[in-house]
Design a protein around this motif. Structure first.
Motif, PDB file in Angstrom:
ATOM      1  N   ALA A  29       0.710  -1.287   0.187  1.00  0.00           N
ATOM      2  CA  ALA A  29       0.134  -0.010   0.098  1.00  0.00           C
ATOM      3  C   ALA A  29       0.792   1.305  -0.018  1.00  0.00           C
ATOM      4  N   THR A  30       0.395   2.369  -0.687  1.00  0.00           N
ATOM      5  CA  THR A  30       0.971   3.691  -0.563  1.00  0.00           C
ATOM      6  C   THR A  30      -0.070   4.838  -0.073  1.00  0.00           C
ATOM      7  N   VAL A  31      -0.092   5.405   0.741  1.00  0.00           N
ATOM      8  CA  VAL A  31      -0.773   6.654   1.005  1.00  0.00           C
ATOM      9  C   VAL A  31      -0.110   7.924   0.864  1.00  0.00           C
ATOM     10  N   THR A  32      -0.958   8.950   0.263  1.00  0.00           N
ATOM     11  CA  THR A  32      -0.340  10.334  -0.256  1.00  0.00           C
ATOM     12  C   THR A  32      -1.345  11.290   0.337  1.00  0.00           C
ATOM     13  N   GLU A  33      -0.583  12.276   0.974  1.00  0.00           N
ATOM     14  CA  GLU A  33      -1.390  13.445   1.268  1.00  0.00           C
ATOM     15  C   GLU A  33      -0.896  14.568   0.299  1.00  0.00           C
ATOM     16  N   PRO A  34      -1.958  14.980  -0.853  1.00  0.00           N
ATOM     17  CA  PRO A  34      -1.444  15.907  -1.589  1.00  0.00           C
ATOM     18  C   PRO A  34      -1.025  17.095  -1.224  1.00  0.00           C
ATOM     19  N   GLU A  35      -1.674  17.812  -0.182  1.00  0.00           N
ATOM     20  CA  GLU A  35      -1.211  19.039   0.236  1.00  0.00           C
ATOM     21  C   GLU A  35       0.231  19.181   0.707  1.00  0.00           C
ATOM     22  N   SER A  36       0.334  18.202   1.748  1.00  0.00           N
ATOM     23  CA  SER A  36       1.802  18.324   2.362  1.00  0.00           C
ATOM     24  C   SER A  36       2.787  17.526   1.253  1.00  0.00           C
ATOM     25  N   GLY A  37       2.345  16.672   0.790  1.00  0.00           N
ATOM     26  CA  GLY A  37       3.273  15.864  -0.367  1.00  0.00           C
ATOM     27  C   GLY A  37       3.972  14.585   0.458  1.00  0.00           C
ATOM     28  N   ARG A  38       3.369  14.541   1.728  1.00  0.00           N
ATOM     29  CA  ARG A  38       3.699  13.320   2.477  1.00  0.00           C
ATOM     30  C   ARG A  38       3.312  11.951   1.673  1.00  0.00           C
ATOM     31  N   ILE A  39       4.295  11.060   1.896  1.00  0.00           N
ATOM     32  CA  ILE A  39       3.865   9.669   1.407  1.00  0.00           C
ATOM     33  C   ILE A  39       4.361   8.591   2.402  1.00  0.00           C
ATOM     34  N   MET A  40       3.492   7.684   2.583  1.00  0.00           N
ATOM     35  CA  MET A  40       3.607   6.374   3.421  1.00  0.00           C
ATOM     36  C   MET A  40       3.590   5.313   2.510  1.00  0.00           C
ATOM     37  N   GLU A  41       4.651   4.444   2.599  1.00  0.00           N
ATOM     38  CA  GLU A  41       4.517   3.079   1.961  1.00  0.00           C
ATOM     39  C   GLU A  41       4.627   2.025   3.049  1.00  0.00           C
ATOM     40  N   ALA A  42       3.665   1.238   2.849  1.00  0.00           N
ATOM     41  CA  ALA A  42       3.521   0.211   3.742  1.00  0.00           C
ATOM     42  C   ALA A  42       3.870  -1.351   3.204  1.00  0.00           C
ATOM     43  N   TYR A  43       4.499  -2.095   3.977  1.00  0.00           N
ATOM     44  CA  TYR A  43       5.132  -3.343   3.621  1.00  0.00           C
ATOM     45  C   TYR A  43       4.630  -4.351   4.589  1.00  0.00           C
ATOM     46  N   THR A  44       4.461  -5.666   4.256  1.00  0.00           N
ATOM     47  CA  THR A  44       4.262  -6.629   5.259  1.00  0.00           C
ATOM     48  C   THR A  44       4.132  -8.053   4.763  1.00  0.00           C
ATOM     49  N   THR A  45       4.418  -9.076   5.743  1.00  0.00           N
ATOM     50  CA  THR A  45       4.386 -10.273   5.366  1.00  0.00           C
ATOM     51  C   THR A  45       3.188 -11.025   5.583  1.00  0.00           C
ATOM     52  N   GLU A  46       1.930 -10.362   5.972  1.00  0.00           N
ATOM     53  CA  GLU A  46       0.645 -10.807   6.320  1.00  0.00           C
ATOM     54  C   GLU A  46      -0.191 -10.919   4.965  1.00  0.00           C
ATOM     55  N   PRO A  47      -1.276 -11.663   5.173  1.00  0.00           N
ATOM     56  CA  PRO A  47      -2.111 -12.079   3.942  1.00  0.00           C
ATOM     57  C   PRO A  47      -3.083 -10.784   3.747  1.00  0.00           C
ATOM     58  N   GLY A  48      -3.331  -9.928   4.875  1.00  0.00           N
ATOM     59  CA  GLY A  48      -4.499  -9.162   4.636  1.00  0.00           C
ATOM     60  C   GLY A  48      -4.160  -7.799   5.418  1.00  0.00           C
ATOM     61  N   VAL A  49      -4.906  -6.899   5.137  1.00  0.00           N
ATOM     62  CA  VAL A  49      -4.931  -5.468   5.880  1.00  0.00           C
ATOM     63  C   VAL A  49      -6.145  -4.841   6.217  1.00  0.00           C
ATOM     64  N   GLN A  50      -6.458  -4.640   7.444  1.00  0.00           N
ATOM     65  CA  GLN A  50      -7.590  -3.967   7.804  1.00  0.00           C
ATOM     66  C   GLN A  50      -7.574  -2.596   7.568  1.00  0.00           C
ATOM     67  N   PHE A  51      -8.341  -2.072   6.375  1.00  0.00           N
ATOM     68  CA  PHE A  51      -8.186  -0.412   6.050  1.00  0.00           C
ATOM     69  C   PHE A  51      -9.379   0.089   6.927  1.00  0.00           C
ATOM     70  N   TYR A  52      -8.991   0.828   7.886  1.00  0.00           N
ATOM     71  CA  TYR A  52     -10.182   1.503   8.596  1.00  0.00           C
ATOM     72  C   TYR A  52     -10.088   3.032   8.665  1.00  0.00           C
ATOM     73  N   THR A  53     -10.999   3.719   8.562  1.00  0.00           N
ATOM     74  CA  THR A  53     -11.181   5.139   8.194  1.00  0.00           C
ATOM     75  C   THR A  53     -11.724   6.068   9.514  1.00  0.00           C
ATOM     76  N   GLY A  54     -11.358   5.403  10.680  1.00  0.00           N
ATOM     77  CA  GLY A  54     -11.625   6.566  11.858  1.00  0.00           C
ATOM     78  C   GLY A  54     -13.192   6.778  11.687  1.00  0.00           C
ATOM     79  N   ASN A  55     -14.054   5.758  11.569  1.00  0.00           N
ATOM     80  CA  ASN A  55     -15.509   6.085  11.126  1.00  0.00           C
ATOM     81  C   ASN A  55     -16.217   6.149  12.587  1.00  0.00           C
TER      82      ASN A  55
END
Length: 354
Positions: free
Chosen positions: A271-297
């Protein structure tokens, strides 16, 4: 500048135990703060496109708010991350009952999971990295889980602005395990919500869930749905398309994506997350089969943190894991750990800007 690690007292628990706070700093000036209470990441800084550093994780500046109930900000989650249906599972013909703490289900290890205990710590200093090793032994029967489980988690901060989290565990009795970290990221530097973040997840399918967020047992293709993040997509674009039953069930995104691993068993970019205004980028790596993507609902503005009020969708989580309710879903990758085996898992978050 060299990498450093320092320690200070963070506060005292009601039972008199002391919580310490460790500050890991790399050669670039990136800092990660971790407390031995729950292995919680309380702060993590990342540079923007102008080289300005800012904190990019939700949390608190002091210990008391962590003790008063919070939605797992930055915490180590175990013995089993995510949900187990009705708090029940069978292992070798024996049924085990877990505390019900999320609607009709068990969530994130129980009433006093790994996020609410004091871990033993060892500081690690190497030439180009600095780290903190945390260990905890979960006793047989703790929160309903079988087996004495010896857990080790190591946080390592490197000079390429990457935080590596490595997990390992052994047991003396067959048990289940699904460890993760529950950091809520906000790459704006906690200035605004995460709806304008762009997300890319290498996943052709996700785990379909019912209205209580328990898997139906079926994997659902993301193509043609609001769950398709195979190309960078603005998080807010499909988050409220409640005509999609899965969006309705999660009140937005609160689902497990099935990472396109192929034959790759190692630490893989997913996964890669980008915040356009700040230009910050986070790349995510794992050995796991899944990822819970949660948006603070479920954030509702009742919690005030570091210079910010944590309103709905103010942070996003990428909880690397095995699928929810795996012990009750034999077709899912197993989460059983047997005596003589070693559970191992790794996840890395790497920060940059452009």
């Amino acid at each position: 500048m060299i990498s450093t690690i320092s320690k200070e007292v963070f506060g005292e628990l009601p039972d008199g135990q002391t919580a310490d706070l460790y500050t890991l700093t790399n050669a670039n000036g990136m800092t990660v703060n971790i407390t031995n209470y729950g292995g919680i990441i309380t702060k993590l800084t990342a540079p923007d496109k102008n080289g300005e550093w800012a904190d990019v994780v939700l949390g608190f500046d002091s210990l008391p708010p962590y003790l008063n109930g919070h939605p797992f900000f930055g915490a180590l989650v175990g013995r089993f991350g995510n949900r187990i249906a009705k708090g029940k599972f069978k292992l070798n013909g024996q049924e085990y009952n877990l505390p019900i703490n999320n609607g009709p289900n068990a969530l994130h290890g129980g009433l006093k999971g790994f996020d609410k205990v004091i871990w033993k710590t060892t500081e690690i200093k190497k030439d180009s990295t600095v780290g903190l090793e945390l260990t905890y032994t979960s006793k047989d029967g703790e929160e309903g889980y079988p087996g004495n489980l010896a857990v080790k988690v190591t946080y390592t901060l490197s000079n390429d602005n990457a935080l590596l989290i490595e997990y390992s565990a052994t047991t003396d009795k067959p048990t289940i395990i699904n460890l993760t970290n529950h950091s809520y990221f906000n790459l704006s530097g906690l200035k605004r919500d995460i709806l304008n973040h762009e997300m890319m997840i290498k996943a052709d399918s996700m785990v379909a869930v019912d209205s209580t967020l328990i898997p139906t047992g079926k994997l659902r293709a993301v193509e043609g749905t609001p769950f398709d993040f195979r190309k960078p997509t603005v998080v807010g674009a499909g988050i409220d398309k409640t005509e999609d039953e899965q969006i309705k069930n999660g009140k937005g995104y609160d689902h497990c994506w099935v990472i396109n691993r192929g034959t790759d068993k190692g630490l893989m970019h997913f996964a890669t997350v980008t915040e356009p205004e700040s230009g910050r980028i986070m790349e995510a790596y794992t050995t796991e089969p899944g990822v819970q993507f949660y948006t603070g609902n479920f954030l509702d503005g009742n919690l005030k943190g570091k210079n910010a009020t944590y309103t709905k969708r103010f942070g996003l989580c990428l909880e690397t894991e095995h699928y929810p309710d795996s012990p009750n879903q034999p077709q899912f990758p197993t989460t059983e750990l047997k005596p003589g085996e070693t559970y191992s898992s790794a996840t890395m978050y790497k920060f940059s800007a452009k």
